[in-house]
Scaffold this active site. Structure first.
Site, PDB file in Angstrom:
ATOM      1  CG  LEU A 139       0.592   4.497   5.476  1.00  0.00           C
ATOM      2  CD1 LEU A 139       1.747   5.053   6.164  1.00  0.00           C
ATOM      3  CD2 LEU A 139       0.130   5.652   4.603  1.00  0.00           C
ATOM      4  CG  ASP A 140       1.353   1.403  -1.095  1.00  0.00           C
ATOM      5  OD1 ASP A 140       0.371   0.801  -0.895  1.00  0.00           O
ATOM      6  OD2 ASP A 140       1.312   2.403  -1.958  1.00  0.00           O
ATOM      7  CE  LYS A 141       8.304  -5.364   2.743  1.00  0.00           C
ATOM      8  NZ  LYS A 141       8.612  -6.736   2.146  1.00  0.00           N
ATOM      9  NE  ARG A 253       3.064   3.376  -5.709  1.00  0.00           N
ATOM     10  CZ  ARG A 253       3.283   2.264  -5.544  1.00  0.00           C
ATOM     11  NH1 ARG A 253       2.606   1.667  -4.283  1.00  0.00           N
ATOM     12  NH2 ARG A 253       3.954   1.434  -6.296  1.00  0.00           N
TER      13      ARG A 253
END
Length: 341
Positions: A139-141, A253
């Site tokens: 997962l993105d930060k 996104r």
């Protein structure tokens, strides 16, 4: 050092050596087997070999010496984790916003890997010969939610296969600027690195070309908030459930931005901060300010489901929305939806 001895059968004859070891050793990937062969860890009838392409011969004995795991480069750190499930093979966590998954420039410590090395100390027999957790997705930060990591090489191989064949249930919740049109559907648009900016991804403009990888997102607006303009009927924002059929970098996104509903707070793919909304008054200002001040992409990995790669058990995990997203949604519900609100 663990030693594995295998005698080739008639059905094994003709296989590549690395494929044979991956199939028969039980807990090795083919790439790991190939590396071990090249490192001189394999003997055929007592004679060393370094050729992973060598054909297997019926009746020959193949001996594999598995070296002890070498210490991981990232250092263990005592970082609290919200653990949803754990056994000797897997660990499932609800990742917090602000935690990167892997150490990288700008985030060399404080990562999920650092936290797992501490939490799983003494429980990691080695993945790829290294004492580390097996990360098969990320997962993105700034994205929150459910993640799985492997604790053994066998589990890592099994999870990797599940992700490769898309045999994973993954659903996310996103809060978007505006709403996708129609309010439910499927986005089937390949994704590749953006031209001119290697840190960004983009929908491929020429889907008939070889550039880009298949990316499919199924989505449904669960709730809409306010109006963009008086009389248009178009929502100012929406809570959208996104279910991934594939798992590309930044897929949700990029896809949501592509259909004109970028995520609130997205610093990369959002056109501007906050939302465009019709209305006035104290509640209106509260809602608009909450969207403008939201400090990350409003994205949460809500559901993760798969078959346990070792036990065969059906696993299903859900993580509730974090406080910042529930607060944002509560504020957006204050937006007027018609002339009479």
């Amino acid at each position: 050092m663990e030693t594995i001895s295998l005698t080739a059968s008639a059905t094994d004859a003709g296989l590549r050596l690395d494929s044979f070891l991956a199939e028969r050793a039980g807990s090795l990937s083919r790439s790991r087997a190939k590396s071990l062969i090249k490192e001189g860890a394999v003997m055929i009838n007592g004679v060393p070999t370094d050729d992973p392409r060598k054909a297997v011969v019926e009746g020959s004995t193949y001996t594999l010496a598995l070296p002890e795991p070498v210490p991981a480069v990232p250092q263990p750190e005592d970082i609290p984790l919200e653990i949803l499930f754990e056994d000797e093979h897997l660990i499932i966590i609800n990742k917090a916003s602000g935690m990167a998954v892997h150490p990288a420039p700008g985030s060399w410590d404080g990562t999920l890997v650092n936290a797992l090395l501490f939490h799983c100390e003494g429980q990691l027999p080695g993945i790829g010969g290294v004492e580390r957790p097996g990360i098969v997705h990320r997962l993105d930060k700034l994205t929150t939610g459910v993640m799985v990591a492997a604790k053994t090489e066998a589990a890592h191989v099994g999870l990797s296969a599940l992700f490769a064949t898309h045999d994973i249930e993954r659903s996310y919740l996103a809060v978007t600027r505006g709403a996708p049109r129609p309010l439910s559907g499927t986005i089937d648009e390949p994704i590749a690195r953006a031209t001119g900016d290697r840190k960004k991804m983009a929908v491929v403009r020429n889907p008939d070309g070889t550039h880009g990888r298949e990316a499919i997102t199924h989505y449904k607006a669960l709730e809409t908030f306010g109006l963009r303009d008086k009389g248009t009927g178009l929502p100012a924002a929406a809570l959208v459930k996104c279910t991934l059929e594939t798992g590309r970098t930044h897929q949700i996104r990029v896809h949501m931005s592509h259909v004109g509903a970028s995520l609130i707070g997205d610093p990369v793919y959002g056109r501007s901060k906050g939302v465009t909304a019709w209305g006035s008054g104290e509640d209106f200002d509260t809602a608009r300010d909450a969207a403008r001040r939201f400090e990350r992409q409003a994205l949460h990995a809500a559901v993760l489901g798969f078959v346990h790669p070792i036990t065969g058990e059906d696993l299903h995990f859900e993580a509730p929305l974090p406080e910042d997203m529930t607060g944002l949604i509560a504020a957006l519900r204050l937006l007027p939806k018609d002339d009479h609100d």
